[in-house]
Write a protein that holds these residues in place. Structure first.
Motif, PDB file in Angstrom:
ATOM      1  N   LEU A 477       0.830  -1.203   0.000  1.00 20.47           N
ATOM      2  CA  LEU A 477       0.000   0.000   0.000  1.00 20.47           C
ATOM      3  C   LEU A 477       0.869   1.260   0.000  1.00 20.47           C
ATOM      4  CD1 LEU A 477      -2.824   1.154  -0.005  1.00 20.47           C
ATOM      5  CD2 LEU A 477      -2.948   0.788   2.462  1.00 20.47           C
ATOM      6  N   ASP A 478       1.391   1.655   1.146  1.00 25.95           N
ATOM      7  CA  ASP A 478       2.218   2.861   1.226  1.00 25.95           C
ATOM      8  C   ASP A 478       3.483   2.696   0.390  1.00 25.95           C
ATOM      9  OD1 ASP A 478       0.991   4.582   3.641  1.00 25.95           O
ATOM     10  OD2 ASP A 478       0.826   2.443   4.110  1.00 25.95           O
ATOM     11  N   ASN A 479       3.749   3.679  -0.440  1.00 24.44           N
ATOM     12  CA  ASN A 479       4.955   3.744  -1.278  1.00 24.44           C
ATOM     13  C   ASN A 479       4.994   2.702  -2.398  1.00 24.44           C
ATOM     14  OD1 ASN A 479       6.183   5.921   0.160  1.00 24.44           O
ATOM     15  ND2 ASN A 479       6.705   4.451   1.777  1.00 24.44           N
ATOM     16  N   THR A 480       3.952   1.903  -2.526  1.00 24.37           N
ATOM     17  CA  THR A 480       3.865   0.990  -3.669  1.00 24.37           C
ATOM     18  C   THR A 480       2.643   1.367  -4.503  1.00 24.37           C
ATOM     19  OG1 THR A 480       4.922  -0.797  -2.426  1.00 24.37           O
ATOM     20  CG2 THR A 480       3.759  -1.412  -4.424  1.00 24.37           C
ATOM     21  N   VAL A 671       9.317  -5.103  -8.265  1.00 23.81           N
ATOM     22  CA  VAL A 671       9.833  -4.121  -7.320  1.00 23.81           C
ATOM     23  C   VAL A 671       9.752  -2.766  -8.016  1.00 23.81           C
ATOM     24  CG1 VAL A 671      11.858  -3.341  -6.048  1.00 23.81           C
ATOM     25  CG2 VAL A 671      11.360  -5.792  -6.208  1.00 23.81           C
ATOM     26  N   VAL A 672       8.967  -1.860  -7.456  1.00 22.98           N
ATOM     27  CA  VAL A 672       8.791  -0.553  -8.097  1.00 22.98           C
ATOM     28  C   VAL A 672      10.062   0.273  -7.928  1.00 22.98           C
ATOM     29  CG1 VAL A 672       6.288  -0.569  -7.901  1.00 22.98           C
ATOM     30  CG2 VAL A 672       7.663   0.324  -6.005  1.00 22.98           C
ATOM     31  N   ALA A 673      10.232   1.287  -8.792  1.00 23.50           N
ATOM     32  CA  ALA A 673      11.511   1.998  -8.879  1.00 23.50           C
ATOM     33  C   ALA A 673      11.875   2.750  -7.609  1.00 23.50           C
ATOM     34  CB  ALA A 673      11.490   2.960 -10.069  1.00 23.50           C
ATOM     35  N   ASN A 674      10.890   3.111  -6.797  1.00 25.51           N
ATOM     36  CA  ASN A 674      11.175   3.826  -5.551  1.00 25.51           C
ATOM     37  C   ASN A 674      11.415   2.872  -4.388  1.00 25.51           C
ATOM     38  OD1 ASN A 674       8.173   3.548  -6.130  1.00 25.51           O
ATOM     39  ND2 ASN A 674       8.086   3.992  -3.946  1.00 25.51           N
ATOM     40  N   GLY A 693       9.485   2.459 -13.602  1.00 30.25           N
ATOM     41  CA  GLY A 693       8.525   3.406 -13.049  1.00 30.25           C
ATOM     42  C   GLY A 693       8.312   3.185 -11.569  1.00 30.25           C
ATOM     43  N   ASP A 694       7.985   4.268 -10.861  1.00 26.98           N
ATOM     44  CA  ASP A 694       7.738   4.110  -9.432  1.00 26.98           C
ATOM     45  C   ASP A 694       6.234   3.986  -9.157  1.00 26.98           C
ATOM     46  OD1 ASP A 694       6.724   6.690  -9.649  1.00 26.98           O
ATOM     47  OD2 ASP A 694       8.493   7.631  -8.760  1.00 26.98           O
TER      48      ASP A 694
END
Length: 722
Positions: A477-480, A671-674, A693-694
């Protein structure tokens, strides 16, 4: 409650080495030794017992031109309800055990798939050695059944011995992956309801070095031996074929034999034995030395450890000029092993095991059954064996002079030799049969199976649309899912809606259920079909409408929140989080990083108190304590197993170390970029895609990469691993 009518279904797990039910290649390498024989014979002996209906021995499937095609067969029948089941995981080629660790999640996922096909949950999982202990603990957690564990050899003891020999901490760590192995052993011991050990010495001097040292769960049950093959020499029988092979090396082949039989492994301490023989003129005159150290074609093609041991053997033979006195055959078959013992007994020889440490010593029982006296290391199982059988003497494996003196003691006194020989034959049959082992084993297992009943009433019935879907997207959720480009998030939501009812949507978060649902509403994200909240401590369907009752009951296993809170009061630098962040199966703290002792010490504190919990530390600020069976990754696999969702049709998105367990194994990961740096090591995993991409944009990128809304494109793991 009365006993069930049908017999037990037992799953044994032994992952490394080469395992088959015939012509075992014992000594082929450091991974194919006594444990292989032990697990196969245990499977057969358990299956013969009337209380047992089925035994599956799960091991690794190997497809490699360098080994027999037998190891590629998915199933091998061992007779009477026992089978070897070879589970594919990792690259197809044969791998040594030190490099299997990254692939254990795939084993667990594929083993679950096998067990779904069986159509019956096993009554227990019995793991062997550290790698299987880690995988077996997770498998038992997911299945909700007890774990039985046998260590065979222990990492802390091995590390101690290697350091004594002069190896540095750095070399021990790099060569043997020792920290990872020891932590795997701690996890196995912490999860095991029963630990089967071969000797009391193991309990007192080896297992006592562990944080999870709890003797009440240890049971000393000496292994059995199939003594039908290991009988004394018969009068008038001719020398076996292996005798001619040994005679090629020996100037006086009829002399008594000092027989050593082991893998070419540094722990087996062959070099000290050769030095003891080479430096003692009386011993050289009294007997030949026969060293059977596995099989080899070309030493230069063997693994590093075996190559080093065999080169040292050849150098020592040359150094002491032992040509004509030492036999070191290149090949032997499994059928030759009883013949070797009997040949040595016929020539009034002695069997020697000079290992630095010997957890049990199967070869000692085999030799005893053939009437061959023993000289063995004082470290480990030989203590109990020689105490029971009174057929030899113990030695310090690091003292070459003491080894030589003990060998002469056994070789030069005919009366003592005969007494030791007779005692060994009687003692082996009295103390070390598979029938007695299985009787004691099942008595302990039945006690374990009566324990561990749920203590709390579970929530009501489940309502879910998961049975109607054929794939599932699960996002952190958070940051994804949130925190980035709202336009990408809107596109993701629209693509999911346009896909129709076949694609499910799930969220996995450390937030509480209410906090997660509030955040989803703020971003106008639809209520997920499944919500894994509280770091995996709760599963809800369709928002708060229905909590999963099975998961509630499943994770209650060994959960004692009152005792945990009391234990944590003694830890400085911790402050309980607000009540809204606490739940029945989650205890949460705010952490002062400068004041608390650190995660490792807190975990050790709880282990020593025999408190069972999973600790999750995040962002240098938060500590969550969960039941041992709770986590986001375990919850995901529980859902797959419950609703029949193939893990290969789950796309999991994450950004931090808390998501790592979800991303491993057979699922498709992104795994997202951020992402945070603790996920960087997953780049080598062919089933984990690192997006450019994030946040939601990275999830969209992965959907296209895997064609997740279309036919679903699986990565070629072998191609990417080569």
């Amino acid at each position: 409650m009365s006993e069930p009518e049908r017999g037990l279904y037992i799953v044994l797990v032994s992952l490394h080495g080469l395992i088959r039910g015939h012509d075992m290649e014992l000594g082929r390498d450091a991974d194919t030794g006594g444990q292989v024989l032990y697990v196969v014979e245990l499977a057969r002996a358990l299956a013969r017992h009337p209380q047992v209906e089925r035994v599956d021995l799960l091991t690794r499937r190997v497809i490699d031109q360098k080994v027999s095609p037998d190891y590629a067969e998915p199933v091998e029948d061992l007779g009477e309800g026992a089978r070897i089941v070879r589970i594919p995981f990792g690259p197809r080629r044969y791998l040594r055990k030190e490099v299997l660790w990254p692939h254990l999640d795939s084993f667990v996922d594929n083993a679950l798939q096998h067990l779904r096909g069986v159509g019956r949950t096993p009554d227990l999982v019995h793991s062997h050695y550290a790698d299987a202990g880690l995988a077996g603990a997770r498998l038992a957690q997911l299945l909700g059944v007890p774990l039985v564990h046998t260590g065979h050899s222990l990492g802390r003891e091995k590390r101690r011995r290697l350091l004594e020999k002069g190896l540095s901490e750095e070399s021990v760590e790099s060569q043997y992956n020792m920290s990872r192995r020891i932590e795997a052993e701690e996890i196995a011991l912490g999860n095991a309801s029963l630990v089967v050990v071969s000797t009391q010495q193991e309990v007192e001097t080896q297992y006592s070095a562990y944080e999870n040292y709890h003797p009440k769960r240890k049971r000393v049950i000496p292994p059995g031996v199939d003594l039908s093959r290991f009988h004394p020499p018969r009068r008038g029988e001719p020398d076996p074929p292996i005798a001619a092979e040994l005679a090629r090396f020996l100037r006086h082949p009829a002399r008594p034999m000092i027989l050593a039989l082991s893998r070419p492994d540094e722990r087996k301490n062959i070099a000290t034995l050769v030095r003891a023989y080479g430096e003692n003129a009386e011993l050289r005159q009294a007997a030949n030395l026969v060293v059977v150290a596995g099989n080899r074609d070309d030493i230069t093609q063997m693994d590093t450890g075996a190559r080093r041991v065999l080169r040292q053997l050849l150098l020592d033979i040359d150094r002491y000029d032992l040509y004509g006195r030492v036999a070191y055959p290149k090949h032997h078959k499994a059928a030759d092993v009883p013949d070797l013992y009997r040949l040595a007994a016929r020539r009034k020889g002695v069997f020697v095991n000079p290992a630095l440490t010997e957890p049990f010593g199967l070869t000692l029982i085999e030799a005893a059954g053939c009437g061959l006296p023993l000289v063995a290391t004082e470290d480990g199982g030989p203590r109990d064996i020689i105490a029971n059988c009174r057929n030899g003497t113990l030695v310090n494996p690091l003292d070459a002079d003491a080894i030589a003196t003990a060998l002469l003691k056994g070789l030069t006194d005919p009366r003592r030799w005969r007494q030791w020989s007779d005692n060994g034959i009687r003692g082996a049959h009295r103390h070390y049969t598979w029938e007695s082992h299985v009787a004691s084993y099942l008595k302990s297992v039945r006690r374990v199976l009566r324990e561990g009943k749920p203590r709390r009433r579970e929530p009501g019935r489940v309502k879910s649309r998961l049975p109607s879907i054929d794939r599932l997207l699960v996002c952190g959720l958070d940051n994804t899912l949130v925190g980035g480009d709202e336009g990408a998030l809107r596109t993701l939501v629209e693509r999911l809606r346009a896909s129709g009812g076949r694609v499910g949507f799930g969220v996995a978060t450390g937030r509480s259920t209410d906090a997660a649902l509030k955040l989803l509403r703020q971003h106008d994200i639809p209520v997920p079909d499944v919500l894994i909240s509280g770091v995996g401590s709760e599963i809800h369907y369709s928002g708060r409408q229905s909590q999963d009752p099975g998961w509630y009951r499943h994770i209650d296993y060994r959960w004692d929140p009152e005792a945990l809170r009391a234990a944590m009061k003694k830890i400085p630098g911790l402050r309980p989080q607000p009540a809204r962040e606490q739940s029945i199966h989650k205890i949460s703290y705010l952490v002062d990083p400068a004041a608390w002792p650190g995660l490792t010490k807190v975990r050790a504190h709880l282990r020593r108190l025999d408190l069972h919990a999973k600790l999750i530390y995040s962002f240098d600020a938060f500590l969550d304590i969960l039941p041992v069976r709770a986590s986001k990754g375990l919850a995901l696999r529980y859902l797959a197993n419950k609703w029949g969702l193939p893990l290969e049709r789950m796309l999991v998105a994450g950004d931090s170390g808390n998501d790592e367990e979800m991303l491993g194994g057979s699922v498709l990961g992104v795994v997202v970029a951020n992402y945070s740096g603790e996920l960087e090591h997953l780049r080598d995993d062919p089933r984990v895609y690192f997006a450019a991409g994030d946040h939601a944009a990275g999830i969209l990128e992965a959907i296209d990469h895997y064609d997740f809304l279309g036919d679903v494109r699986l990565p070629d793991e072998e191609a990417e691993a080569s």
